[in-house]
Write a protein that holds these residues in place. Sequence first.
Motif, PDB file in Angstrom:
ATOM      1  N   ARG A  75      10.412 -11.131  34.716  1.00 18.66           N
ATOM      2  CA  ARG A  75      11.161  -9.905  34.406  1.00 18.66           C
ATOM      3  C   ARG A  75      10.319  -8.942  33.587  1.00 18.66           C
ATOM      4  N   ARG A  76       9.605  -9.458  32.602  1.00 18.74           N
ATOM      5  CA  ARG A  76       8.812  -8.584  31.746  1.00 18.74           C
ATOM      6  C   ARG A  76       7.646  -7.960  32.524  1.00 18.74           C
ATOM      7  N   VAL A  77       7.057  -8.708  33.439  1.00 16.95           N
ATOM      8  CA  VAL A  77       5.982  -8.152  34.268  1.00 16.95           C
ATOM      9  C   VAL A  77       6.528  -7.040  35.162  1.00 16.95           C
ATOM     10  N   GLU A  78       7.659  -7.279  35.787  1.00 16.57           N
ATOM     11  CA  GLU A  78       8.239  -6.257  36.657  1.00 16.57           C
ATOM     12  C   GLU A  78       8.574  -4.994  35.870  1.00 16.57           C
ATOM     13  N   GLU A  79       9.063  -5.160  34.642  1.00 20.84           N
ATOM     14  CA  GLU A  79       9.372  -3.991  33.812  1.00 20.84           C
ATOM     15  C   GLU A  79       8.095  -3.244  33.422  1.00 20.84           C
ATOM     16  N   SER A  80       7.039  -3.987  33.122  1.00 15.58           N
ATOM     17  CA  SER A  80       5.764  -3.339  32.791  1.00 15.58           C
ATOM     18  C   SER A  80       5.221  -2.559  33.983  1.00 15.58           C
ATOM     19  N   LEU A  81       5.283  -3.149  35.167  1.00 13.55           N
ATOM     20  CA  LEU A  81       4.799  -2.464  36.359  1.00 13.55           C
ATOM     21  C   LEU A  81       5.570  -1.162  36.599  1.00 13.55           C
ATOM     22  N   THR A  82       6.874  -1.198  36.360  1.00 10.55           N
ATOM     23  CA  THR A  82       7.691   0.008  36.532  1.00 10.55           C
ATOM     24  C   THR A  82       7.277   1.085  35.543  1.00 10.55           C
ATOM     25  N   ARG A  83       7.120   0.690  34.274  1.00  7.75           N
ATOM     26  CA  ARG A  83       6.742   1.681  33.262  1.00  7.75           C
ATOM     27  C   ARG A  83       5.344   2.239  33.521  1.00  7.75           C
ATOM     28  N   LEU A  84       4.429   1.378  33.941  1.00  7.40           N
ATOM     29  CA  LEU A  84       3.050   1.795  34.183  1.00  7.40           C
ATOM     30  C   LEU A  84       2.860   2.519  35.516  1.00  7.40           C
ATOM     31  N   ARG A  85       3.879   2.487  36.336  1.00  8.04           N
ATOM     32  CA  ARG A  85       3.842   3.148  37.646  1.00  8.04           C
ATOM     33  C   ARG A  85       2.684   2.634  38.501  1.00  8.04           C
ATOM     34  N   THR A  86       2.531   1.339  38.515  1.00  3.12           N
ATOM     35  CA  THR A  86       1.494   0.709  39.330  1.00  3.12           C
ATOM     36  C   THR A  86       2.089  -0.497  40.025  1.00  3.12           C
ATOM     37  N   ASP A  87       1.419  -0.974  41.057  1.00  2.00           N
ATOM     38  CA  ASP A  87       1.946  -2.114  41.806  1.00  2.00           C
ATOM     39  C   ASP A  87       1.291  -3.428  41.424  1.00  2.00           C
ATOM     40  N   VAL A  88       0.316  -3.380  40.489  1.00  2.00           N
ATOM     41  CA  VAL A  88      -0.372  -4.611  40.120  1.00  2.00           C
ATOM     42  C   VAL A  88      -0.944  -4.483  38.713  1.00  2.00           C
ATOM     43  N   LEU A  89      -0.881  -5.582  37.955  1.00  2.00           N
ATOM     44  CA  LEU A  89      -1.619  -5.696  36.700  1.00  2.00           C
ATOM     45  C   LEU A  89      -2.937  -6.396  37.010  1.00  2.00           C
ATOM     46  N   ASP A  90      -4.025  -5.842  36.511  1.00  2.00           N
ATOM     47  CA  ASP A  90      -5.295  -6.519  36.701  1.00  2.00           C
ATOM     48  C   ASP A  90      -5.343  -7.813  35.896  1.00  2.00           C
ATOM     49  N   THR A  91      -4.747  -7.799  34.706  1.00  2.00           N
ATOM     50  CA  THR A  91      -4.713  -8.990  33.863  1.00  2.00           C
ATOM     51  C   THR A  91      -3.384  -9.052  33.128  1.00  2.00           C
ATOM     52  N   LEU A  92      -2.817 -10.246  33.045  1.00  2.00           N
ATOM     53  CA  LEU A  92      -1.632 -10.500  32.224  1.00  2.00           C
ATOM     54  C   LEU A  92      -1.987 -11.562  31.193  1.00  2.00           C
ATOM     55  N   LEU A  93      -1.732 -11.253  29.925  1.00  2.00           N
ATOM     56  CA  LEU A  93      -1.924 -12.219  28.849  1.00  2.00           C
ATOM     57  C   LEU A  93      -0.569 -12.685  28.318  1.00  2.00           C
ATOM     58  N   LEU A  94      -0.480 -13.970  28.001  1.00  2.00           N
ATOM     59  CA  LEU A  94       0.683 -14.505  27.297  1.00  2.00           C
ATOM     60  C   LEU A  94       0.444 -14.245  25.817  1.00  2.00           C
ATOM     61  N   HIS A  95       1.305 -13.432  25.213  1.00  2.00           N
ATOM     62  CA  HIS A  95       0.998 -12.769  23.947  1.00  2.00           C
ATOM     63  C   HIS A  95       0.921 -13.721  22.754  1.00  2.00           C
ATOM     64  N   ARG A  96       1.812 -14.674  22.679  1.00  2.00           N
ATOM     65  CA  ARG A  96       1.852 -15.653  21.588  1.00  2.00           C
ATOM     66  C   ARG A  96       2.332 -16.987  22.141  1.00  2.00           C
ATOM     67  N   PRO A  97       1.904 -18.104  21.543  1.00  2.00           N
ATOM     68  CA  PRO A  97       2.410 -19.405  22.000  1.00  2.00           C
ATOM     69  C   PRO A  97       3.901 -19.527  21.744  1.00  2.00           C
ATOM     70  N   ASP A  98       4.618 -20.044  22.730  1.00  2.00           N
ATOM     71  CA  ASP A  98       6.055 -20.315  22.605  1.00  2.00           C
ATOM     72  C   ASP A  98       6.220 -21.834  22.517  1.00  2.00           C
ATOM     73  N   PRO A  99       6.594 -22.371  21.358  1.00  2.00           N
ATOM     74  CA  PRO A  99       6.710 -23.831  21.221  1.00  2.00           C
ATOM     75  C   PRO A  99       7.682 -24.468  22.199  1.00  2.00           C
ATOM     76  N   LEU A 100       8.635 -23.691  22.726  1.00  2.00           N
ATOM     77  CA  LEU A 100       9.614 -24.235  23.665  1.00  2.00           C
ATOM     78  C   LEU A 100       9.185 -24.083  25.120  1.00  2.00           C
ATOM     79  N   ALA A 101       8.026 -23.484  25.345  1.00  2.00           N
ATOM     80  CA  ALA A 101       7.599 -23.230  26.725  1.00  2.00           C
ATOM     81  C   ALA A 101       7.254 -24.535  27.438  1.00  2.00           C
ATOM     82  N   ASP A 102       7.681 -24.636  28.684  1.00  2.00           N
ATOM     83  CA  ASP A 102       7.322 -25.751  29.560  1.00  2.00           C
ATOM     84  C   ASP A 102       6.125 -25.292  30.386  1.00  2.00           C
ATOM     85  N   PRO A 103       4.951 -25.910  30.220  1.00  2.00           N
ATOM     86  CA  PRO A 103       3.762 -25.414  30.932  1.00  2.00           C
ATOM     87  C   PRO A 103       3.918 -25.430  32.445  1.00  2.00           C
TER      88      PRO A 103
END
Length: 316
Positions: free
Chosen positions: A106-134
């Motif tokens: 969802r956050r990637v799709e929102e970024s693409l909409t705001r940036l008015r582009t169809d692709v991100l060249d790079t996506l970084l995961l901003h901070r570690p999420d202790p609850l994230a399932d790899p």
Amino acid sequence: MTTSPRTERLVLGCMGLGGPWDADSYAAADVEVAEKAVEAALDSGITAFDHADIYGQGKAEAVFGEVLARHPSLRARVSIQSKCGIVLSRDDRPGLYDLRGPSIRRRVEESLTRLRTDVLDTLLLHRPDPLADPEDVAEALHALHAEGLVRRFGVSNMNAPQIARLQAHLSLPLAVNQLEMSLARRDWLEDGVLVNTPASAANGFPAGTVEHCLAHGVGLQAWAPLAQGRFTGRQETKEEHATAELVARLAEAKGTTPETIVLWWLRRHPARIVPVIGTTSPARIKACGDAATAEPRLTHEEWYELWITARGTPLP
């Protein structure tokens, strides 16, 4: 779509775009600021731009998207990186981290909409999420890549075990780890020389992170590389004053700017650290230009002199 991401020496951080963070919308003047910053970057040889979905509460991406809309040919000339995973505090809700698969999408799709582009060249995961399932994270990243929405992936502010744990579930190589690194923030460097000294435990930087990135081809990006101007503008301590004087002497001797010397110090490291400069000032951007267009012209001895002067004490 754009061509494949290029190898960059310098990245322009876009956190300052979009006007005040507490404003609900941006103004026409904010778009002009973004346009002038992008123009100054391109004139200085900088073609990579770093965003995050939280910058300006989304407005930084949005004004950059306005610039791209004004100049349709620009997208093919630039590399766009963004980050997701931080949820800002709002009203009585505290801020948190969220790297659940559906949230990433969802956050990637929102970024693409705001940036008015169809692709991100790079996506970084901003901070570690202790609850994230790899496995869940990897599934989301694989899908975004397969659908052509993101070209490559990386992380930000993660240590070696966190990177390795995610990479174990990901067939795509993690390309970037973005950390705070500068002549002022040297714990990443001190970690490598304080082994077997009493100061080691107090250093605090996660041991082996830089070495892990070097060994596994994970490029290092440095946020806040100019250390808020501590060595090129304002100084508060005797070490900063001494370092600023040394930086100025080296800049004059090498026919460049103090900003470039500070950035060359990072670039001279074997990791070939890529600084992410966070300024909207065209003059400040242009002052960093030699770091984007030329290889570092610091000798082995000069590099060490900068480090030792900044730390204020001899090496162990």
